[in-house]
Design a protein around this motif. Structure first.
Motif, PDB file in Angstrom:
ATOM      1  N   VAL A  71       0.842  -1.201   0.000  1.00 53.78           N
ATOM      2  CA  VAL A  71       0.000   0.000   0.000  1.00 53.78           C
ATOM      3  C   VAL A  71       0.877   1.250   0.000  1.00 53.78           C
ATOM      4  O   VAL A  71       0.679   2.174  -0.799  1.00 53.78           O
ATOM      5  CB  VAL A  71      -0.953  -0.004   1.222  1.00 53.78           C
ATOM      6  N   PHE A  72       1.861   1.267   0.872  1.00 58.34           N
ATOM      7  CA  PHE A  72       2.734   2.435   1.003  1.00 58.34           C
ATOM      8  C   PHE A  72       3.563   2.647  -0.261  1.00 58.34           C
ATOM      9  O   PHE A  72       3.756   3.788  -0.705  1.00 58.34           O
ATOM     10  CB  PHE A  72       3.619   2.267   2.233  1.00 58.34           C
ATOM     11  N   ILE A  73       4.039   1.571  -0.860  1.00 55.12           N
ATOM     12  CA  ILE A  73       4.831   1.680  -2.089  1.00 55.12           C
ATOM     13  C   ILE A  73       4.019   2.344  -3.195  1.00 55.12           C
ATOM     14  O   ILE A  73       4.492   3.264  -3.868  1.00 55.12           O
ATOM     15  CB  ILE A  73       5.358   0.300  -2.522  1.00 55.12           C
ATOM     16  N   TYR A  74       2.795   1.878  -3.397  1.00 55.68           N
ATOM     17  CA  TYR A  74       1.972   2.489  -4.445  1.00 55.68           C
ATOM     18  C   TYR A  74       1.619   3.932  -4.109  1.00 55.68           C
ATOM     19  O   TYR A  74       1.556   4.783  -4.998  1.00 55.68           O
ATOM     20  CB  TYR A  74       0.714   1.660  -4.713  1.00 55.68           C
ATOM     21  N   LEU A  75       1.389   4.238  -2.851  1.00 60.41           N
ATOM     22  CA  LEU A  75       1.104   5.622  -2.454  1.00 60.41           C
ATOM     23  C   LEU A  75       2.322   6.511  -2.698  1.00 60.41           C
ATOM     24  O   LEU A  75       2.194   7.625  -3.227  1.00 60.41           O
ATOM     25  CB  LEU A  75       0.671   5.682  -0.995  1.00 60.41           C
ATOM     26  N   LEU A  76       3.502   6.015  -2.336  1.00 57.89           N
ATOM     27  CA  LEU A  76       4.734   6.767  -2.592  1.00 57.89           C
ATOM     28  C   LEU A  76       4.925   7.013  -4.081  1.00 57.89           C
ATOM     29  O   LEU A  76       5.282   8.113  -4.508  1.00 57.89           O
ATOM     30  CB  LEU A  76       5.947   6.003  -2.052  1.00 57.89           C
ATOM     31  N   ARG A  77       4.692   5.989  -4.872  1.00 62.01           N
ATOM     32  CA  ARG A  77       4.879   6.109  -6.329  1.00 62.01           C
ATOM     33  C   ARG A  77       3.870   7.093  -6.908  1.00 62.01           C
ATOM     34  O   ARG A  77       4.215   7.905  -7.767  1.00 62.01           O
ATOM     35  CB  ARG A  77       4.750   4.725  -6.975  1.00 62.01           C
ATOM     36  N   LEU A  78       2.627   7.020  -6.464  1.00 59.58           N
ATOM     37  CA  LEU A  78       1.598   7.949  -6.932  1.00 59.58           C
ATOM     38  C   LEU A  78       1.974   9.384  -6.593  1.00 59.58           C
ATOM     39  O   LEU A  78       1.868  10.279  -7.441  1.00 59.58           O
ATOM     40  CB  LEU A  78       0.241   7.591  -6.317  1.00 59.58           C
ATOM     41  N   ALA A  79       2.421   9.617  -5.383  1.00 60.29           N
ATOM     42  CA  ALA A  79       2.835  10.965  -4.981  1.00 60.29           C
ATOM     43  C   ALA A  79       3.990  11.453  -5.847  1.00 60.29           C
ATOM     44  O   ALA A  79       4.011  12.613  -6.271  1.00 60.29           O
ATOM     45  CB  ALA A  79       3.232  10.982  -3.512  1.00 60.29           C
ATOM     46  N   ASP A  80       4.934  10.579  -6.125  1.00 58.67           N
ATOM     47  CA  ASP A  80       6.080  10.940  -6.954  1.00 58.67           C
ATOM     48  C   ASP A  80       5.631  11.308  -8.363  1.00 58.67           C
ATOM     49  O   ASP A  80       6.016  12.346  -8.907  1.00 58.67           O
ATOM     50  CB  ASP A  80       7.080   9.779  -6.980  1.00 58.67           C
ATOM     51  N   VAL A  81       4.787  10.473  -8.962  1.00 54.34           N
ATOM     52  CA  VAL A  81       4.314  10.710 -10.332  1.00 54.34           C
ATOM     53  C   VAL A  81       3.516  12.011 -10.419  1.00 54.34           C
ATOM     54  O   VAL A  81       3.624  12.751 -11.406  1.00 54.34           O
ATOM     55  CB  VAL A  81       3.479   9.505 -10.823  1.00 54.34           C
ATOM     56  N   LEU A  82       2.730  12.311  -9.383  1.00 55.21           N
ATOM     57  CA  LEU A  82       1.903  13.523  -9.393  1.00 55.21           C
ATOM     58  C   LEU A  82       2.624  14.755  -8.845  1.00 55.21           C
ATOM     59  O   LEU A  82       2.082  15.855  -8.880  1.00 55.21           O
ATOM     60  CB  LEU A  82       0.615  13.284  -8.594  1.00 55.21           C
ATOM     61  N   GLY A  83       3.830  14.558  -8.317  1.00 54.74           N
ATOM     62  CA  GLY A  83       4.575  15.681  -7.762  1.00 54.74           C
ATOM     63  C   GLY A  83       4.005  16.189  -6.452  1.00 54.74           C
ATOM     64  O   GLY A  83       4.085  17.382  -6.149  1.00 54.74           O
ATOM     65  N   VAL A  84       3.431  15.293  -5.663  1.00 55.28           N
ATOM     66  CA  VAL A  84       2.859  15.657  -4.370  1.00 55.28           C
ATOM     67  C   VAL A  84       3.901  15.438  -3.283  1.00 55.28           C
ATOM     68  O   VAL A  84       4.494  14.364  -3.193  1.00 55.28           O
ATOM     69  CB  VAL A  84       1.596  14.811  -4.072  1.00 55.28           C
ATOM     70  N   ASP A  85       4.111  16.455  -2.466  1.00 55.67           N
ATOM     71  CA  ASP A  85       4.999  16.343  -1.316  1.00 55.67           C
ATOM     72  C   ASP A  85       4.181  15.747  -0.184  1.00 55.67           C
ATOM     73  O   ASP A  85       3.381  16.436   0.459  1.00 55.67           O
ATOM     74  CB  ASP A  85       5.530  17.734  -0.948  1.00 55.67           C
ATOM     75  N   LEU A  86       4.334  14.446   0.046  1.00 52.56           N
ATOM     76  CA  LEU A  86       3.527  13.757   1.057  1.00 52.56           C
ATOM     77  C   LEU A  86       3.726  14.336   2.451  1.00 52.56           C
ATOM     78  O   LEU A  86       2.762  14.457   3.211  1.00 52.56           O
ATOM     79  CB  LEU A  86       3.847  12.263   1.068  1.00 52.56           C
ATOM     80  N   GLY A  87       4.947  14.677   2.793  1.00 48.28           N
ATOM     81  CA  GLY A  87       5.201  15.260   4.109  1.00 48.28           C
ATOM     82  C   GLY A  87       4.410  16.542   4.310  1.00 48.28           C
ATOM     83  O   GLY A  87       3.744  16.725   5.334  1.00 48.28           O
ATOM     84  N   ALA A  88       4.463  17.416   3.331  1.00 47.27           N
ATOM     85  CA  ALA A  88       3.730  18.685   3.414  1.00 47.27           C
ATOM     86  C   ALA A  88       2.220  18.443   3.404  1.00 47.27           C
ATOM     87  O   ALA A  88       1.478  19.114   4.131  1.00 47.27           O
ATOM     88  CB  ALA A  88       4.130  19.598   2.252  1.00 47.27           C
ATOM     89  N   ALA A  89       1.773  17.483   2.600  1.00 44.19           N
ATOM     90  CA  ALA A  89       0.342  17.181   2.528  1.00 44.19           C
ATOM     91  C   ALA A  89      -0.172  16.661   3.870  1.00 44.19           C
ATOM     92  O   ALA A  89      -1.260  17.042   4.315  1.00 44.19           O
ATOM     93  CB  ALA A  89       0.066  16.179   1.416  1.00 44.19           C
ATOM     94  N   VAL A  90       0.606  15.798   4.514  1.00 42.91           N
ATOM     95  CA  VAL A  90       0.209  15.265   5.817  1.00 42.91           C
ATOM     96  C   VAL A  90       0.167  16.381   6.855  1.00 42.91           C
ATOM     97  O   VAL A  90      -0.791  16.493   7.633  1.00 42.91           O
ATOM     98  CB  VAL A  90       1.138  14.122   6.265  1.00 42.91           C
ATOM     99  N   GLU A  91       1.198  17.224   6.868  1.00 39.62           N
ATOM    100  CA  GLU A  91       1.212  18.344   7.824  1.00 39.62           C
ATOM    101  C   GLU A  91       0.002  19.246   7.626  1.00 39.62           C
ATOM    102  O   GLU A  91      -0.649  19.644   8.603  1.00 39.62           O
ATOM    103  CB  GLU A  91       2.495  19.149   7.674  1.00 39.62           C
ATOM    104  N   ALA A  92      -0.319  19.565   6.372  1.00 36.00           N
ATOM    105  CA  ALA A  92      -1.460  20.435   6.090  1.00 36.00           C
ATOM    106  C   ALA A  92      -2.767  19.786   6.522  1.00 36.00           C
ATOM    107  O   ALA A  92      -3.643  20.445   7.097  1.00 36.00           O
ATOM    108  CB  ALA A  92      -1.502  20.781   4.600  1.00 36.00           C
ATOM    109  N   LYS A  93      -2.902  18.491   6.283  1.00 37.68           N
ATOM    110  CA  LYS A  93      -4.135  17.791   6.651  1.00 37.68           C
ATOM    111  C   LYS A  93      -4.285  17.691   8.168  1.00 37.68           C
ATOM    112  O   LYS A  93      -5.396  17.840   8.702  1.00 37.68           O
ATOM    113  CB  LYS A  93      -4.149  16.398   6.014  1.00 37.68           C
ATOM    114  N   VAL A  94      -3.198  17.462   8.876  1.00 35.87           N
ATOM    115  CA  VAL A  94      -3.274  17.410  10.341  1.00 35.87           C
ATOM    116  C   VAL A  94      -3.691  18.775  10.887  1.00 35.87           C
ATOM    117  O   VAL A  94      -4.529  18.860  11.793  1.00 35.87           O
ATOM    118  CB  VAL A  94      -1.942  16.920  10.962  1.00 35.87           C
TER     119      VAL A  94
END
Length: 119
Positions: A71-94
């Motif tokens: 699950v995490f691998i595909y999420l990481l890959r999706l974020a990479d392909v879309l140019g999403v900074d997961l760390g920043a997205a998580v911080e913003a959502k929290v």
């Protein structure tokens, strides 16, 4: 290991196999959904107590860890392909959830913010 390093690791894995052309956002979301389904299947008919103790058994723990990793691998890959900074997205959502679910209002409650009469 950082999220950035994990994304790099997964991207390099895909690149060595020339899989980038298959890693469209649609395909990655579909693969992610399938892996979440496989993880869900491990818990499907367990009681709350059994689900909490699932990792006490080494074999079941290994299966849970493998599905969580998928699950995490595909999420990481999706974020990479879309140019999403997961760390920043998580911080913003929290931060957003801090506003929606103030601790003093929801402490001990399992309710959606819309049920609290809040926007």
């Amino acid at each position: 290991m950082t999220v950035d390093r994990l994304q790099q690791l997964v991207a390099e894995f895909a690149a060595r196999r020339e899989w980038e052309r298959f890693h469209t956002p649609k395909n990655l979301v579909m693969a992610l959904t399938g892996e979440v389904g496989e993880l869900s299947e491990l818990f499907q008919w367990l009681t709350a107590e059994e689900s909490s103790a699932i990792c006490a058994d080494a074999g079941r723990r290994e299966r849970v860890e493998e599905e969580m990793a998928d699950v995490f691998i595909y999420l990481l890959r999706l974020a990479d392909v879309l140019g999403v900074d997961l760390g920043a997205a998580v911080e913003a959502k929290v931060r957003k959830n801090e506003e929606r679910y103030p601790a003093e209002v929801v402490k001990g409650l399992a309710v959606k913010y819309t049920e609290l009469g809040r926007p």
